[in-house]
Motif scaffolding. Structure first.
Motif, PDB file in Angstrom:
ATOM      1  N   THR A 199       2.018  -2.057  -2.434  1.00 53.11           N
ATOM      2  CA  THR A 199       2.211  -1.684  -3.837  1.00 53.11           C
ATOM      3  C   THR A 199       3.177  -2.625  -4.534  1.00 53.11           C
ATOM      4  O   THR A 199       2.959  -3.028  -5.682  1.00 53.11           O
ATOM      5  CB  THR A 199       2.722  -0.244  -3.934  1.00 53.11           C
ATOM      6  N   GLN A 397      -3.030   5.123   3.369  1.00 52.72           N
ATOM      7  CA  GLN A 397      -3.007   5.691   2.030  1.00 52.72           C
ATOM      8  C   GLN A 397      -4.064   5.042   1.144  1.00 52.72           C
ATOM      9  O   GLN A 397      -4.437   3.878   1.313  1.00 52.72           O
ATOM     10  CB  GLN A 397      -1.626   5.515   1.399  1.00 52.72           C
ATOM     11  N   GLU A 398      -4.541   5.801   0.162  1.00 52.42           N
ATOM     12  CA  GLU A 398      -5.483   5.276  -0.811  1.00 52.42           C
ATOM     13  C   GLU A 398      -4.763   4.309  -1.759  1.00 52.42           C
ATOM     14  O   GLU A 398      -3.569   4.485  -2.038  1.00 52.42           O
ATOM     15  CB  GLU A 398      -6.114   6.408  -1.617  1.00 52.42           C
ATOM     16  N   THR A 400      -3.252   2.587  -5.008  1.00 48.40           N
ATOM     17  CA  THR A 400      -2.747   3.167  -6.263  1.00 48.40           C
ATOM     18  C   THR A 400      -3.125   2.333  -7.476  1.00 48.40           C
ATOM     19  O   THR A 400      -2.845   2.729  -8.603  1.00 48.40           O
ATOM     20  CB  THR A 400      -1.218   3.291  -6.190  1.00 48.40           C
TER      21      THR A 400
END
Length: 507
Positions: A199, A397-398, A400
């Motif tokens: 991220t 995790q997907e 963002t």
């Protein structure tokens, strides 16, 4: 008999007008070309002779002298073939000489009379328009490229006999389908939605795209540096028409434009680390654009930055600062634009795992690795980001962010910059000169204090201070803030210092 035909040669990226003069007189059969042409121009004699005969015309068995004026200008390439052949046909009365007075001619000939495309058709068309000519005759495959110049009558032909028929007032062949000739330079449709566990790096990519800031990614092998960098073009705004025409002209002159229409996407160039300095910034006996110019208005990606030859990397310093490179050959200077976004990736050490316990590099190895990247080069990079190995939970995790969402943020930030810099000729924060920076980015003393403290400590050069302020302005644009806040300055400083230990040179 004397005939004249107008054509053009490419000097760097600029078209130079050339007048093909032919004198045909009685004497022993001879065919001479003068006017400072290279080997390809001298070999045009055999191509032109065979093309004329195989097209059903008579070749004059007389003394032929072809002069390419001005004689002081070097001519290179086979693009003079068609002009020379048309001049011979005009001298023999096969085509009207007055038609050739209003048109320029450009193309290579095959032995059977076919016309082959040459590099630089768009630049030649621009030269014909600037010279006040009515039109241009080019190979049929380059009609759409040359037709990008407004107000110019572009005629396309596939054979020499067809050119003669057109000049005599015959029917023109239909141009190729425009939609099928638009070229996408990257050929990729990558998306940030494929990224997992990075991220913070995705945010750095967005910042770099929003302000056209240079970016350096460092980290161990296999963490995704190359994968992230190759997705940067997917969040850049589309080319404007003026930018697209400029990119098309550069790629056409370099022989990289295999389509025939307008370039549709921002270029993404990723040269191998064994490239030479001239291959990277341009050069050669006849100067041609290098990878830096081919990345103009796009992205230049240097993977394994520390493996590039030191002379090649140092040659990038002027293009990064000035947005252009000047190549001097034989008392002539060729100017190539180099306004690209630099993205580089490197390992922090020879084995790639410093400073983790897995690193087995000795102190001498680390020192030699650090010396591969000079301080002046790193000082021209705005964002220094360490790409860490994500843990298993973050990988699961997907994502963002996607390219669509980040492109919308970048586009909004770019629109704010365009509005603020309207009338300056500059479109991005990273391209502001020092005087423009002081005029458009005014920061109160309390907000600028972290930047001043870093400069007093010697952590920043004067150039680095200005670049940090430009980066802070981009962070404010992404936050839709009219003023640069203290947190924007602090964050910009963090990006310049985050990886200084990893590359071994203080930013």
């Amino acid at each position: 008999m004397l005939a004249r035909v107008t054509t053009f040669t490419i000097d760097g990226l600029e078209p130079r007008r050339v007048t093909v003069e032919i004198d045909v007189r009685a004497g022993l059969p001879n065919f001479t070309i003068v006017g400072l042409g290279d080997r390809a121009v001298r070999e045009a004699r055999e191509r032109v002779r065979a093309a004329i005969l195989n097209s059903g015309f008579e070749f004059p068995l007389k003394r032929l002298t072809v002069n390419l004026a001005p004689a002081s200008l070097r001519k290179a390439g086979p693009g003079f073939d068609l002009a020379i052949a048309c001049a011979i046909l005009a001298a023999g009365g096969h085509v009207p000489a007055d038609a050739l007075e209003r048109y320029a001619v450009f193309g290579e000939l095959g032995l059977g009379g076919e016309i082959r495309p040459c590099r630089g058709a768009l630049a030649v068309a621009e030269g014909a328009a600037q010279a006040g000519l009515d039109g241009l005759v080019v190979p049929l495959q380059r009609v759409l490229e040359a037709g990008l110049v407004e107000g110019l009558d572009v005629l396309g032909a596939s054979r020499l006999a067809q050119v003669a028929d057109i000049l005599r007032g015959g029917e023109r062949p239909p141009p190729p389908d425009r939609d099928e000739t638009v070229l996408a330079l990257s050929g990729r449709h990558l998306d940030l939605a494929d990224v997992r566990g990075h991220t913070d790096v995705v945010e750095a990519l967005t910042i770099a795209a929003a302000g056209a800031h240079n970016l350096l990614l460092s980290g161990p092998p296999g963490v995704g540096k190359t994968m992230l960098a190759r997705r940067l073009p997917s969040i850049l705004p589309p080319l404007s028409r003026a930018e697209a025409v400029e990119v098309t002209r550069i790629h056409s002159v370099a022989g990289q434009h295999r389509g025939a229409g307008l370039v549709a996407e921002r270029p993404f160039r990723a040269p191998h680390h064994m490239i030479s300095a001239s291959g990277l910034v341009g050069g050669g006996a006849v100067p041609v654009p290098g990878e830096a110019s081919l990345a103009h208005h796009g992205v230049l990606f240097l993977d394994e930055l520390s493996e590039f030859p030191r002379p090649a990397l140092e040659a990038l310093r002027q293009p990064l600062e000035d947005g252009r490179v000047a190549i001097v050959r034989g008392q002539r200077t060729a100017i190539f634009p180099t306004r690209f976004l630099l993205v580089a990736a490197t390992n922090p050490c020879p084995c790639g795992y410093a400073p983790s316990p897995r690193c087995r590099c000795r102190d001498g190895d680390l020192a030699r690795h650090a010396r591969r990247l000079s301080g002046p080069l790193l000082d021209r990079i705005d964002l220094l980001v360490h790409v860490q190995r994500p843990d298993a939970e973050r990988l699961a995790q997907e994502p963002t962010a996607s390219s669509e969402t980040e492109r919308a943020r970048v586009t909004a930030a770019r629109e704010r910059q365009l509005e603020r810099l309207d009338g300056t000729g500059v479109t991005c924060n990273a391209h502001m000169e020092a005087r423009m920076l002081r005029r458009h980015v005014r920061v109160p003393e309390d907000v600028e204090r972290p930047l001043l403290d870093a400069y007093r400590r010697g952590d920043l050069s004067a150039r680095g201070r200005d670049r940090t302020l430009r980066l802070a302005r981009t962070l404010a644009d992404l936050a839709a803030s009219d003023e640069v806040q203290r947190e924007h300055v602090v964050a910009a400083l963090g990006y310049r210092h985050e990886m200084s230990a990893g590359v071994g040179v203080a930013a």
